[in-house]
Design an enzyme around this catalytic site. Sequence first.
Site, mmCIF file in Angstrom:
data_model
loop_
_atom_site.group_PDB
_atom_site.id
_atom_site.type_symbol
_atom_site.label_atom_id
_atom_site.label_comp_id
_atom_site.label_asym_id
_atom_site.label_seq_id
_atom_site.Cartn_x
_atom_site.Cartn_y
_atom_site.Cartn_z
ATOM 1 N N HIS A 250 15.033 9.373 1.118
ATOM 2 C CA HIS A 250 15.289 7.523 1.632
ATOM 3 C C HIS A 250 16.220 7.540 1.197
ATOM 4 C CE1 HIS A 250 15.554 4.705 -2.705
ATOM 5 N NE2 HIS A 250 15.715 5.969 -2.925
ATOM 6 N N ARG B 276 10.658 1.191 -4.171
ATOM 7 C CA ARG B 276 10.560 0.316 -2.978
ATOM 8 C C ARG B 276 9.000 1.878 -2.554
ATOM 9 N NH1 ARG B 276 15.920 -1.094 -1.772
ATOM 10 N NH2 ARG B 276 16.144 1.030 -2.434
ATOM 11 N N CYS C 106 19.770 5.254 -0.990
ATOM 12 C CA CYS C 106 18.810 6.133 -2.230
ATOM 13 C C CYS C 106 20.108 5.617 -3.469
ATOM 14 C CB CYS C 106 19.020 7.469 -2.107
ATOM 15 S SG CYS C 106 18.608 8.204 -3.177
ATOM 16 N N CYS D 112 11.554 10.342 -4.987
ATOM 17 C CA CYS D 112 12.277 9.443 -5.159
ATOM 18 C C CYS D 112 11.502 8.393 -6.599
ATOM 19 C CB CYS D 112 13.438 8.414 -5.061
ATOM 20 S SG CYS D 112 15.091 7.548 -6.207
ATOM 21 N N ASP E 9 12.809 5.382 -6.909
ATOM 22 C CA ASP E 9 12.960 4.034 -6.751
ATOM 23 C C ASP E 9 11.111 3.236 -6.321
ATOM 24 O OD1 ASP E 9 13.360 1.923 -4.302
ATOM 25 O OD2 ASP E 9 15.007 3.188 -4.040
#
Length: 214
Positions: A98, A46, A101, A42, A44
Amino acid sequence: MKKLQKLFDQNKAWVEKKLVKDEKVFETLSAGQSPKYLWIGCSDSRIPANEILGLEPGEVFVHRNVANLFPHTDFNCLSVLEYGINYLGIEHVIVCGHYGCGGVKAAMESSQLGLVDNWLRHIRDISANETKALEALSDPIEKYKKLVELNVVYQVLNVCHTTICQNAWANNKSLSVHGWVYDVSTGFLKDLDCCISSLEQVDKAYRTLEYKGQ
Ligand code: CO
């Protein structure tokens, strides 16, 4: 014109740190790459693939998009996969979703964000196909986690159904496609045990090649 000076300073410090550890590191990297892993994760912020896997530059080929999707008609995904397997010698493709998400969450809600809703339609399709498994869970958090996991499994299958993977297996290349989930709240990875490593494991309906073992 604004300059992001702080980031350039940090880059300089990073280069210096790398050179202390290995003065030839950039010379070696400039000669080429032969990573064994392809990470499909993803976007994302993090979840930096190299960092959570403890890998150095040159060790993992990375493709990231919103909600770690691998639509079988997406030429961006297909190009990464083909280049990775045929030219870089990738032996392990890791689809990693994750918990927490935002893309999966948005696909569970009745609201519009914009263009991304059309991209996330792939997750709504999974949700519609898996109503039984999802409705069996009464806790909304468990349901959310389950959809994150189901999304990973579906994307693993999408990767395996490509002609790219099927040709690699038919040519006896060593190739495994793994499905993992990363937990943002603990930092740990979880293996969903849905790994596929041969043409035999691909559903007959999706085989574009005759499986000679059958
Ligand atoms: Co996400």
